[in-house]
Design a protein around this motif. Structure first.
Motif, short mmCIF file in Angstrom:
data_model
loop_
_atom_site.label_atom_id
_atom_site.label_comp_id
_atom_site.label_asym_id
_atom_site.label_seq_id
_atom_site.Cartn_x
_atom_site.Cartn_y
_atom_site.Cartn_z
N ASP A 76 -53.10 61.46 82.90
CA ASP A 76 -53.30 61.39 84.35
C ASP A 76 -53.37 59.92 84.78
OD1 ASP A 76 -55.86 62.65 86.66
OD2 ASP A 76 -53.96 61.61 86.96
N SER A 77 -52.40 59.52 85.62
CA SER A 77 -52.32 58.11 86.01
C SER A 77 -53.34 57.74 87.07
CB SER A 77 -50.91 57.82 86.54
OG SER A 77 -50.68 58.52 87.77
N GLY A 78 -53.89 58.72 87.75
CA GLY A 78 -54.80 58.44 88.85
C GLY A 78 -54.11 58.49 90.20
N VAL A 79 -52.79 58.56 90.20
CA VAL A 79 -52.02 58.68 91.44
C VAL A 79 -51.72 60.17 91.65
CG1 VAL A 79 -49.89 58.09 92.65
CG2 VAL A 79 -51.00 56.41 91.15
N THR A 80 -52.06 60.67 92.81
CA THR A 80 -51.78 62.08 93.08
C THR A 80 -50.74 62.20 94.19
OG1 THR A 80 -53.60 62.23 94.67
CG2 THR A 80 -54.09 62.80 92.39
N GLY A 137 -50.03 43.27 87.42
CA GLY A 137 -48.59 43.26 87.23
C GLY A 137 -48.00 44.62 86.96
N SER A 138 -48.83 45.58 86.61
CA SER A 138 -48.31 46.91 86.30
C SER A 138 -48.50 47.83 87.49
CB SER A 138 -49.00 47.49 85.08
OG SER A 138 -50.38 47.68 85.35
N LYS A 139 -47.66 48.84 87.51
CA LYS A 139 -47.76 49.88 88.55
C LYS A 139 -47.93 51.22 87.86
CE LYS A 139 -44.78 47.15 91.54
NZ LYS A 139 -45.14 45.93 90.81
N VAL A 140 -48.70 52.09 88.47
CA VAL A 140 -48.85 53.44 87.93
C VAL A 140 -48.15 54.41 88.86
CG1 VAL A 140 -50.92 53.08 86.58
CG2 VAL A 140 -51.14 53.60 89.00
N PHE A 141 -47.41 55.32 88.27
CA PHE A 141 -46.63 56.27 89.04
C PHE A 141 -47.32 57.64 89.05
CE2 PHE A 141 -42.43 54.44 90.02
CZ PHE A 141 -42.56 53.21 89.38
N GLY A 142 -47.13 58.33 90.15
CA GLY A 142 -47.59 59.70 90.24
C GLY A 142 -46.61 60.65 89.59
N PRO A 143 -46.93 61.94 89.60
CA PRO A 143 -46.07 62.94 88.95
C PRO A 143 -44.83 63.29 89.75
CG PRO A 143 -47.97 63.99 89.91
CD PRO A 143 -48.18 62.53 90.09
N GLY A 144 -44.79 62.87 91.02
CA GLY A 144 -43.60 63.11 91.82
C GLY A 144 -43.65 64.38 92.63
N THR A 145 -42.84 64.41 93.67
CA THR A 145 -42.59 65.62 94.48
C THR A 145 -41.11 65.92 94.37
OG1 THR A 145 -44.36 65.23 96.09
CG2 THR A 145 -42.50 66.58 96.80
N ARG A 146 -40.82 67.14 93.96
CA ARG A 146 -39.41 67.53 93.87
C ARG A 146 -39.00 68.20 95.17
NH1 ARG A 146 -35.60 67.97 90.18
NH2 ARG A 146 -37.01 67.57 88.42
N LEU A 147 -38.08 67.57 95.88
CA LEU A 147 -37.59 68.09 97.16
C LEU A 147 -36.23 68.72 96.96
CD1 LEU A 147 -37.71 68.34 100.29
CD2 LEU A 147 -36.58 66.10 100.38
#
Lengths: 112, 112
Positions: free
Chosen positions: A1-5, A99-109
């Motif tokens: 879990d990246s912490g991004v929802t 310097g790093s970025k955390v990505f969420g799980p995404g939304t599939r449209l």
């Protein structure tokens, strides 16, 4: 879990419609980034917000808009949807120092 | 324009080291090199980044050429969970307006 929802996880709609994708950044992160991933274009940077202000713009269509709210969550609005807008939409966040970025799980449209 | 060049695919055996190359011959003096990976059905995951000198973290090592025109991501002992698409990225922009411009990446297959 990246912490991004990101919500919703999946979205199916019709051409011509309008949808809103929501992102909550990792706690403490002020920057939010939106990316689109389609099969033919790969991962494309759309737009970045920092503490409520737009900071950088990429290949974002005029039919698309975004904003970041005072509580730092962000919304990506997609209107007049076309079949080609079907893609995965990722939100990422960063604290601006590591310097790093955390990505969420995404939304599939899916646009039918 | 991603401005980085990577092989489309590579194969490795489990528990062997993997060297993933990347060319970025037009890199400017202030552009960081980032590596992210994307496992199937997930958002991209930060691996490592650097500017001029070699970098190590718990996931991998990054070797940057002296002229900064190329770099190599090193996975010291590949596991099956390392099978993913690995992206070598030049981070563009400064002062809080950084954006990641993704290319097509290298699809790494790890054989048991």
């Amino acid at each position: 879990d990246s912490g991004v929802t990101q919500t919703p996880k999946h979205l199916i709609t019709a051409t011509g419609q309008r949808v809103t994708l929501r992102c909550s950044p990792r706690s403490g992160d002020l920057s939010v980034y939106w990316y689109q991933q389609s099969l033919d274009q790969g991962l494309q940077f759309l737009i970045q917000y920092y503490n409520g202000e737009e900071r950088a713009k990429g290949n974002i269509l005029e039919r698309f808009s975004a904003q970041q709210f005072p509580d730092l969550h962000s919304e990506l609005n997609l209107s007049s949807l076309e079949l080609g807008d079907s893609a995965l939409y990722f939100c990422a966040s960063s604290d601006g120092t590591s310097g790093s970025k955390v990505f969420g799980p995404g939304t599939r449209l899916t646009v039918l | 324009d991603a401005k980085t060049t990577q092989p489309n695919s590579m194969e490795s055996n489990e528990e062997e080291p993997v060297h993933l190359p990347c060319n970025h011959s037009t890199i400017s003096g202030t552009d960081y090199i980032h590596w992210y990976r994307q496992l199937p059905s997930q958002g991209p995951e930060y691996v490592i980044h650097g500017l001029t000198s070699n970098v190590n973290n718990r996931m991998a090592s990054l070797a940057i050429a002296e002229d900064r025109k190329s770099s190599t991501l090193i996975l010291h002992r590949a596991t099956l969970r390392d099978a993913a698409v690995y992206y070598c990225i030049r981070e563009e922009g400064q002062g809080g307006s950084e954006k990641l411009v993704f290319g097509k990446g290298t699809k790494l297959t790890v054989n048991p």
